[in-house]
Design a protein around this motif. Structure first.
Motif, PDB file in Angstrom:
ATOM      1  N   PHE A 266       9.306  -1.576  12.179  1.00 26.80           N
ATOM      2  CA  PHE A 266       9.317  -2.052  10.555  1.00 26.80           C
ATOM      3  C   PHE A 266      10.767  -2.279  10.099  1.00 26.80           C
ATOM      4  O   PHE A 266      11.646  -2.019  10.548  1.00 26.80           O
ATOM      5  CB  PHE A 266       8.560  -0.799   9.715  1.00 26.80           C
ATOM      6  CG  PHE A 266       8.406  -1.459   8.298  1.00 26.80           C
ATOM      7  CD1 PHE A 266       7.458  -2.457   8.064  1.00 26.80           C
ATOM      8  CD2 PHE A 266       9.284  -0.821   7.407  1.00 26.80           C
ATOM      9  CE1 PHE A 266       7.358  -2.719   6.668  1.00 26.80           C
ATOM     10  CE2 PHE A 266       9.241  -1.185   6.015  1.00 26.80           C
ATOM     11  CZ  PHE A 266       8.152  -2.248   5.885  1.00 26.80           C
TER      12      PHE A 266
ATOM     13  N   THR B 246       4.902   2.725  16.502  1.00 24.06           N
ATOM     14  CA  THR B 246       4.492   2.516  15.218  1.00 24.06           C
ATOM     15  C   THR B 246       2.995   2.446  15.077  1.00 24.06           C
ATOM     16  O   THR B 246       2.248   1.477  15.352  1.00 24.06           O
ATOM     17  CB  THR B 246       5.236   1.451  14.309  1.00 24.06           C
ATOM     18  OG1 THR B 246       6.565   1.517  14.455  1.00 24.06           O
ATOM     19  CG2 THR B 246       4.957   1.117  12.967  1.00 24.06           C
TER      20      THR B 246
ATOM     21  N   ARG C 291       0.581 -11.141   2.892  1.00 18.78           N
ATOM     22  CA  ARG C 291      -0.034  -9.891   3.210  1.00 18.78           C
ATOM     23  C   ARG C 291      -0.705  -9.588   1.875  1.00 18.78           C
ATOM     24  O   ARG C 291      -0.173  -9.289   0.813  1.00 18.78           O
ATOM     25  CB  ARG C 291       0.999  -9.036   3.645  1.00 18.78           C
ATOM     26  CG  ARG C 291       0.204  -7.458   3.843  1.00 18.78           C
ATOM     27  CD  ARG C 291       1.215  -6.378   4.264  1.00 18.78           C
ATOM     28  NE  ARG C 291       2.095  -5.823   3.245  1.00 18.78           N
ATOM     29  CZ  ARG C 291       2.656  -4.946   3.100  1.00 18.78           C
ATOM     30  NH1 ARG C 291       2.966  -4.240   4.658  1.00 18.78           N
ATOM     31  NH2 ARG C 291       3.403  -4.460   2.267  1.00 18.78           N
TER      32      ARG C 291
ATOM     33  N   ASP D 186       6.561   6.423  14.310  1.00 18.52           N
ATOM     34  CA  ASP D 186       6.799   6.068  12.952  1.00 18.52           C
ATOM     35  C   ASP D 186       5.267   6.186  12.322  1.00 18.52           C
ATOM     36  O   ASP D 186       4.335   5.325  12.962  1.00 18.52           O
ATOM     37  CB  ASP D 186       7.233   4.635  13.070  1.00 18.52           C
ATOM     38  CG  ASP D 186       7.222   4.008  11.460  1.00 18.52           C
ATOM     39  OD1 ASP D 186       6.466   4.838  10.590  1.00 18.52           O
ATOM     40  OD2 ASP D 186       7.791   3.175  11.270  1.00 18.52           O
TER      41      ASP D 186
ATOM     42  N   THR E 271      12.675  -1.458   7.708  1.00 18.45           N
ATOM     43  CA  THR E 271      13.631  -0.281   7.290  1.00 18.45           C
ATOM     44  C   THR E 271      14.013   0.478   8.443  1.00 18.45           C
ATOM     45  O   THR E 271      15.177   0.753   8.557  1.00 18.45           O
ATOM     46  CB  THR E 271      12.902   0.565   6.370  1.00 18.45           C
ATOM     47  OG1 THR E 271      11.846   1.322   7.039  1.00 18.45           O
ATOM     48  CG2 THR E 271      12.638   0.203   4.877  1.00 18.45           C
ATOM     49  N   THR E 272      13.221   0.563   9.497  1.00 24.17           N
ATOM     50  CA  THR E 272      13.523   1.055  10.801  1.00 24.17           C
ATOM     51  C   THR E 272      14.629   0.075  11.600  1.00 24.17           C
ATOM     52  O   THR E 272      15.683   0.575  11.859  1.00 24.17           O
ATOM     53  CB  THR E 272      12.256   1.251  11.797  1.00 24.17           C
ATOM     54  OG1 THR E 272      11.227   1.508  11.007  1.00 24.17           O
ATOM     55  CG2 THR E 272      12.301   2.395  12.678  1.00 24.17           C
TER      56      THR E 272
ATOM     57  N   ASP F 250       0.835  -1.062  -0.110  1.00 24.16           N
ATOM     58  CA  ASP F 250      -0.132   0.024  -0.143  1.00 24.16           C
ATOM     59  C   ASP F 250       0.804   1.138   0.075  1.00 24.16           C
ATOM     60  O   ASP F 250       0.444   2.177   0.407  1.00 24.16           O
ATOM     61  CB  ASP F 250      -0.908   0.130   1.103  1.00 24.16           C
ATOM     62  CG  ASP F 250      -0.003   0.110   2.500  1.00 24.16           C
ATOM     63  OD1 ASP F 250       0.947  -0.475   2.620  1.00 24.16           O
ATOM     64  OD2 ASP F 250      -0.506   0.870   3.281  1.00 24.16           O
TER      65      ASP F 250
HETATM   66  N1  PM9 Z   1       6.439  -0.020   4.155  1.00 23.91           N
HETATM   67  C1  PM9 Z   1       5.300  -1.625   3.013  1.00 23.91           C
HETATM   68  O1  PM9 Z   1       5.110  -2.343   2.010  1.00 23.91           O
HETATM   69  C2  PM9 Z   1       6.887  -0.155   1.974  1.00 23.91           C
HETATM   70  C3  PM9 Z   1       7.988  -1.382   1.404  1.00 23.91           C
HETATM   71  S1  PM9 Z   1       9.528  -1.457   2.256  1.00 23.91           S
HETATM   72  C4  PM9 Z   1      10.380  -2.971   1.993  1.00 23.91           C
HETATM   73  O2  PM9 Z   1       4.753  -1.952   4.124  1.00 23.91           O
HETATM   74  C5  PM9 Z   1       6.398   1.725   8.263  1.00 23.91           C
HETATM   75  C6  PM9 Z   1       5.619   1.251   9.393  1.00 23.91           C
HETATM   76  C7  PM9 Z   1       6.296   1.304   6.862  1.00 23.91           C
HETATM   77  C8  PM9 Z   1       7.519   1.640   5.780  1.00 23.91           C
HETATM   78  C9  PM9 Z   1       7.364   1.029   4.622  1.00 23.91           C
HETATM   79  C10 PM9 Z   1       8.466   2.594   6.219  1.00 23.91           C
HETATM   80  C11 PM9 Z   1       9.283   2.851   5.156  1.00 23.91           C
HETATM   81  C12 PM9 Z   1       8.378   2.845   7.616  1.00 23.91           C
HETATM   82  N2  PM9 Z   1       7.742   2.590   8.559  1.00 23.91           N
HETATM   83  O3  PM9 Z   1       9.068   2.935   2.113  1.00 23.91           O
HETATM   84  O4  PM9 Z   1      10.893   4.172   3.070  1.00 23.91           O
HETATM   85  O5  PM9 Z   1       5.464   0.470   6.699  1.00 23.91           O
HETATM   86  O6  PM9 Z   1       8.884   5.399   2.580  1.00 23.91           O
HETATM   87  O7  PM9 Z   1       8.871   3.990   4.463  1.00 23.91           O
HETATM   88  C13 PM9 Z   1       6.295  -0.419   3.191  1.00 23.91           C
HETATM   89  P1  PM9 Z   1       9.486   4.158   2.984  1.00 23.91           P
END
Ligand code: PM9
Length: 460
Positions: free
Chosen positions: A126, A184, A408, A217, A128-129, A53
């Motif tokens: 998450f 988060t 998911r 987050d 990346t964190t 998403d």
């Molecule tokens: N979430 C997701 O698909 C993007 C793919 S990452 C392999 O759920 C949280 C709670 C997230 C998140 C990204 C990020 C990173 C931080 N915290 O993708 O760098 O769900 O904009 O954000 C993905 P960015």
């Protein structure tokens, strides 16, 4: 089915993007070429894409109009001030720093506050964190309540932090080793579950008592606020904006991926009150992202973000958004398909090891389900299970598997109609009838880190 109360889209369609149905034979060929890894499949060969998403929202006519109005000045662009005003109006923090996406905000924050050996608690970090913390030599610690790991446990707020665990964690480790505490919302890695206002306030209190900064987050803050409004006592009559403001008032700052609840395809930001820290973050931002009035973004991106972050607060939008995801979950649950309960805000999570109990964990049931769903119906999903998270035991050489084996189904915002959702449910129901035919896979090539992105497999 006939009397089901389906959520109705609170918008009509002005622009369309054709999607193509492929034949099963074609998809079989595509899978083989992709090494049975849906990340390697060209998006054009996907009919319904539920991979993420993130960055996949449809923008509104107002956002597209904003794109034309974007001010591309290097410094002091009008679009920056529009963005800053919109974010401050919701988050309330003094300093707002744009970044190109969420992980850039995380990287800049941790590079500044974290020393080797430091620990950062969160409900659940998450990926990346966690990666940004570990990359700096820190430890990412999950302190979510135990119910979060039980897909059947009831609970309105299964994303809540276990505050007793947090209190003990601070006592044992001492505040010197904890640069900040995170929360988060919603908890993506734990079924997309919301965090209650009561829990947010309890975490805020503990952090203030211990003298520790508290950061959200905040990727899915509006979805979290909607759950508070509809589930927590005392919030039913409150606006989403005022609930979000109350959430953010408890903390000192936030990292944000605008690719989720700011309804844009790229963007992020850091928001915080601390003047001294903000100065340091800005200096790093200039070196690695860009001047503080654009971060890594174009003026047009900031303009679309400023508009999207207001639109996401619209209750009719959120009622539809959360309702659409819940409806997908209900259709599957009623057909007896095992899913994580209750349904989260942005995704439905299939319990792949119960869907395919005949496939052992070392033959990757979650992965097998993503492959079967693509083969049968052209639907792309993501495994959050053994391929993504298994760790090799250095002594035995055996793989150790994560607690949950999930697939998911993340629903992009304002993209798919209810008939797409019913198509997904029907495809899964058909697949469930024939689940015994689905076979496991074996890995033939893999990388050392984050192997799920590039791994190649073969059916057994
Ligand atoms: N979430 C997701 O698909 C993007 C793919 S990452 C392999 O759920 C949280 C709670 C997230 C998140 C990204 C990020 C990173 C931080 N915290 O993708 O760098 O769900 O904009 O954000 C993905 P960015």
């Amino acid at each position: 089915m006939a009397d089901r109360n389906y959520p109705i889209e609170p918008y009509r369609i002005k622009v369309v993007e054709p999607i193509q149905r492929t034949t099963k034979a074609e998809r079989e060929r595509v899978l083989k070429e992709a090494g049975y890894n849906v990340f390697n499949i060209a998006a054009e060969k996907v009919f319904i894409d539920l991979l993420t998403d993130s960055g996949t929202s449809a923008m509104s006519d107002r956002q597209w109009a904003g794109i034309m109005r974007g001010d591309e000045s290097y410094a002091g662009a009008r679009s920056f001030f529009h963005f800053e005003q919109a974010v401050k109006g919701i988050f309330g923090y003094k300093h707002i720093l744009p970044t190109h996406q969420g992980r850039a905000a995380e990287r800049i924050l941790f590079e500044t506050v974290l020393r080797e050996g430091d620990k950062i608690p969160n409900n659940i970090h998450f990926d990346t964190t966690r990666a940004n913390i570990e990359y700096r030599g820190g430890e990412a610690v999950n302190l979510v309540n135990d119910g979060a790991y039980d897909p059947e446990a009831p609970g309105d707020f299964k994303g809540d932090m276990d505050v007793e665990k947090l209190r003990r964690f601070i006592e044992v480790n001492g505040r010197e080793r904890i640069p900040l505490v995170m929360l988060t919302v919603t908890n993506n890695s734990g079924g997309g579950q919301p965090v209650s206002m009561a829990n947010i306030k309890a975490v805020g209190r503990i952090c203030r008592e211990a003298g520790l900064p508290f950061f959200f987050d905040a990727c899915r803050f509006a979805e979290n606020a909607y759950f508070i409004k509809t589930r927590e006592k005392g919030y039913a009559e409150r606006s989403i904006r005022s609930i979000a403001q109350e959430m953010f008032a408890e903390a000192d700052g936030a990292t944000m991926s605008s690719k989720k609840d700011a309804l844009v395809n790229i963007g992020g930001f850091l928001a915080l009150n601390d003047e001294v820290l903000a100065e340091k973050l800005k200096n790093l931002l200039i070196i690695t992202e860009g001047f503080p009035t654009y971060g890594g973004l174009a003026g047009r991106d900031l303009e679309a973000l400023a508009i999207g972050i207001e639109e996401v607060l619209d209750e009719s939008y959120l009622e539809y958004r959360i309702g659409q995801v819940r409806c997908l979950g209900e259709l599957l649950d009623e057909a007896g398909i095992p899913i994580y309960m209750p349904v989260g805000g942005h995704a439905v999570y299939l319990l792949a090891d119960r869907f395919l109990p005949h496939i052992p964990r070392n033959q990757y049931p979650g992965w097998a389900l993503t492959v079967a769903l693509y083969r049968e119906a052209g639907i792309r999903t993501v495994e959050i299970g053994s391929v993504m998270f298994a760790r090799r035991n250095e002594e035995t050489g055996e793989e150790e598997f994560p607690e949950l084996e999930l697939v998911r189904l993340a629903v992009p915002r304002r993209v798919y109609s209810m008939s797409h959702i019913r198509y997904v449910a029907d495809a899964l129901i058909d697949l469930y009838q024939e689940r015994e035919r689905i076979r496991g896979l074996k890995i033939i090539k893999q990388a050392k880190h984050l192997r799920h992105f590039t791994v190649r497999l073969e059916p057994l």
